[in-house]
Design an enzyme around this catalytic site. Structure first.
Site, PDB file in Angstrom:
ATOM      1  CE  LYS A 287      -4.130   1.838   2.269  1.00 21.94           C
ATOM      2  NZ  LYS A 287      -5.194   1.587   3.260  1.00 21.94           N
ATOM      3  CD  GLU A 376     -18.856  -3.087   9.294  1.00 22.23           C
ATOM      4  OE1 GLU A 376     -18.119  -2.232   8.764  1.00 22.23           O
ATOM      5  OE2 GLU A 376     -19.078  -4.212   8.781  1.00 22.23           O
ATOM      6  NE  ARG A 404     -20.349  -3.414   6.230  1.00 27.58           N
ATOM      7  CZ  ARG A 404     -19.935  -3.922   5.068  1.00 27.58           C
ATOM      8  NH1 ARG A 404     -20.422  -3.444   3.939  1.00 27.58           N
ATOM      9  NH2 ARG A 404     -19.053  -4.885   5.027  1.00 27.58           N
TER      10      ARG A 404
END
Length: 642
Positions: A287, A376, A404
């Protein structure tokens, strides 16, 4: 300032232009694409490190596959800047995340190359599988590719999709972009599993060698591949214990390969196009690749804001006077402060310790502040489990991500009356992240659940007091505290912690004829508007309601007995929200008043700065002032004549 793309990139207006280049030119394309992202984001802002990490992968996918006929699904959308630039949006890329400009995420209405809209994580495999099933049903030869990364594989939805993909007999490719990061570093057993595969590539090398060798045998290609498959399964157990998770789900596993080797990526993808059925390619990337500072501190450079690309200095606003802190930081410091005196306090977050500022407690109390990964649903139910054992759990989830886990809130928390504290960060409009991230709906969807307490602070002191109240032993019900993205209004924010009476608002100002009832941070807009309209002879009352459930009925009786004009202000949807609760009360008690509800309208709100969106949605200072003047227009006329 005009930012010019490199000599090859400036002529790539579609993947067709990319395909016209020789494979040996792709290295230069990648260099130019990476530099263009750096140039634009440093000046105009946006997400940064994730897209740098997939420059080669993005280029290879559009070079090998026939997009948009072949359907490419990104997960999460942070990775898709290179994709946008290569698919006809290069010259408009500087408008990314700006009001009226390009979305910061893939968006179906923006381009035919954006096959699926994404902002939340872990949706790509399900979506691509649906596309693959449809292609098979319609007899089409189109390919479906899901690129999942930035920690998204840790979510349960990804595993649900893979469980189905393995038996769906559909031709799809899952690309696992493994950079060991979401926004913060990945956590959990899956991260360790993938690390084991990455650092123990013996099996994968043998498998590749066998496939290549058998491909050269003077027998039918399908027969060679069948032998290779059998041999591959035979050596699997001898070489590594870490190569069977995906294949246990009947998904062919390939890799890991270097995600920054464009030649290897192109060759591998071309081979995989010819292998039917569900497949997963494990790609190792860095990244922030190509920008040294982003490689070293990937969390900081996920979305750094504007910066000097040469020195790496991230530009910060400079102020002469002390500024209010972010609400999230007040949450983080207050939670640690309370946890130091209450040993039953726990903090839970699904992969956002920095974004939510739970990291403040995590650094001091790692055994009591826990990042559970991008999941979640699990975050809510593990919080419920802790609560059954007498713990006071602060489950910090962004408002839009809370959607969610709605079933878990109802089934695992509310029905059982477990006193989990849900701290909903980024409630209301969030700005440049746009409609996938706006926290517009939590007031209605929490307000309709029995046993819930739903609150919102008008300022930092109120946030601290609500948190303090929520952790008291006397608070025995689930407790929602919603607060917005960004700064509050109190530079001197560290006030004494005080217990608040649940369901009790506060009268900020008496008035005549008209009153403003506010819920949460927009009460500050209302207070300013009320001061502004005094010049027109309007003396408006102001009530900070604090709670929408239970709502302060005693205060509402006072309001409707005294005022015949009422304005409600909230940073949530006007459908079923705080204003609706006030109207329900009015109807239930047979009051008659003129009521105007200000808040987020019943439509999808696009991206822009918070000020731009507050103005557009009609609940900023000016909109409230205009509503006051409109409802009191006779008094305004008199004031003007005088």
């Amino acid at each position: 300032m005009e930012i010019k793309p490199g000599p090859l990139l400036q002529h790539i207006n579609s993947p067709a232009d990319l395909k016209a280049l020789g494979k040996e030119q792709l290295h230069q394309v990648c260099d130019e694409l990476r530099q263009y992202i750096i140039d634009v984001v440093s000046v105009h802002g946006g997400h940064f490190a994730a897209s740098l990490g997939v420059v080669e992968l993005t280029t290879a996918l559009h070079y090998v596959y026939n997009t948009p006929y072949d359907q490419l699904v990104w997960d999460v959308g942070h990775q898709a800047y290179g994709h946008k630039i290569l698919t006809g949006r290069r010259d408009n890329f500087a408008s990314n995340r700006k009001y009226g400009g390009l979305s910061g995420f893939p968006k179906r209405t923006e381009s035919e190359y954006d096959t699926f809209g994404v902002g939340h994580s872990s949706t790509s495999i399900s979506a691509a599988l649906g596309m693959a099933i449809a292609a098979r049903y319609k007899g089409e030869d189109r390919k479906s590719v899901a690129v999942i990364g930035d920690g998204s594989m840790t979510a349960g939805m990804a595993f649900e999709a893979m469980n189905h993909a393995g038996v769906a007999d559909s031709d799809m490719l899952i690309i696992l972009n493994d950079n060991c990061m979401s926004i913060d570093p990945n956590v959990g057993a899956l991260r360790e599993y993938l690390t084991d595969i990455t650092t123990s590539p013996t099996y994968n090398k043998l498998k590749d060698d066998i496939w290549k060798a058998l491909g050269k045998l003077p027998v039918g290609k399908n027969f060679s591949r069948e032998i290779a498959s059998k041999m591959e399964h035979s050596i699997k157990g001898m070489v590594t214990k870490s190569s069977n998770l995906f294949e246990a789900l009947k998904i062919r596993y390939f890799g890991p390969i270097d995600g920054h080797n464009i030649t290897k990526l192109v060759d591998t993808l071309q081979d995989l196009k010819n292998i039917p059925g569900p497949k997963i390619l494990h790609v190792i990337t860095v990244k922030g690749k190509g920008y040294e500072l982003a490689e070293k501190d990937q969390t900081k450079w996920h979305a750094p804001g504007l910066f000097d690309k040469i020195t790496g200095e991230i530009y910060k606003k400079k102020f002469d006077l002390p500024q209010p802190p972010k609400y999230q930081d007040v949450f983080g410091h207050t939670l640690l402060e309370m946890a130091e005196t209450n040993d039953r306090i726990f903090g839970i977050t699904p992969a956002m310790p920095s974004g939510s500022s739970l990291k403040i407690m995590m650094d001091k109390m790692p055994d009591r502040a826990i990042d559970v990964g991008i999941c979640e649903q699990h975050a809510v139910t593990v919080s419920a489990g802790l609560a059954t054992q007498g713990m006071k759990v602060f489950c910090n989830i962004y408002s839009s991500f809370m959607q969610r886990a709605y079933d878990q809130v109802v089934h695992d928390v509310a029905i059982q009356k477990l006193p989990v504290v849900f701290c909903l960060d980024r409630a209301g409009l969030v700005g440049e992240d746009g409609p996938t991230h706006h926290g517009a709906y939590d007031i209605p969807y929490f307000r309709c659940i029995p046993n819930m307490i739903v609150s919102a602070p008008m300022n930092e002191s109120e946030l601290r007091n609500l948190m303090y109240t929520a952790q008291l032993e006397s608070t025995t019900l689930p407790f929602v505290i919603r607060y917005p993205r960004g700064e509050g209004v109190m530079p001197e924010w560290k006030t004494e912690l005080k217990e608040l009476e649940i369901g009790r608002g506060r009268k900020l100002k008496d008035g005549e004829e008209i009153a403003v009832l506010s819920f949460g941070h927009p009460g500050n807009f209302a207070a300013s508007a009320i001061r502004e309209v005094k010049q027109y002879g309007i003396n408006a009352g102001h009530y900070d309601m604090r709670f929408v459930k239970p709502i302060d009925e005693e205060m509402l009786h006072e309001v409707f007995r005294k005022y015949n004009k009422v304005i409600t202000v909230e940073d949530g949807t006007v459908v079923g929200g705080f204003g609706s609760a006030v109207l329900e009360f009015m109807a239930r008690h047979n009051y008659h008043a003129q009521v105007k509800i200000l808040g987020i309208p019943d439509r999808i709100v696009e991206h822009g700065t918070l000020k731009e969106l507050h103005r557009e949605c009609g609940y900023d200072l000016n909109a409230i002032a205009d509503t006051l003047k409109d409802m009191m227009k006779e008094k305004v006329k008199v004031s003007i004549l005088q």
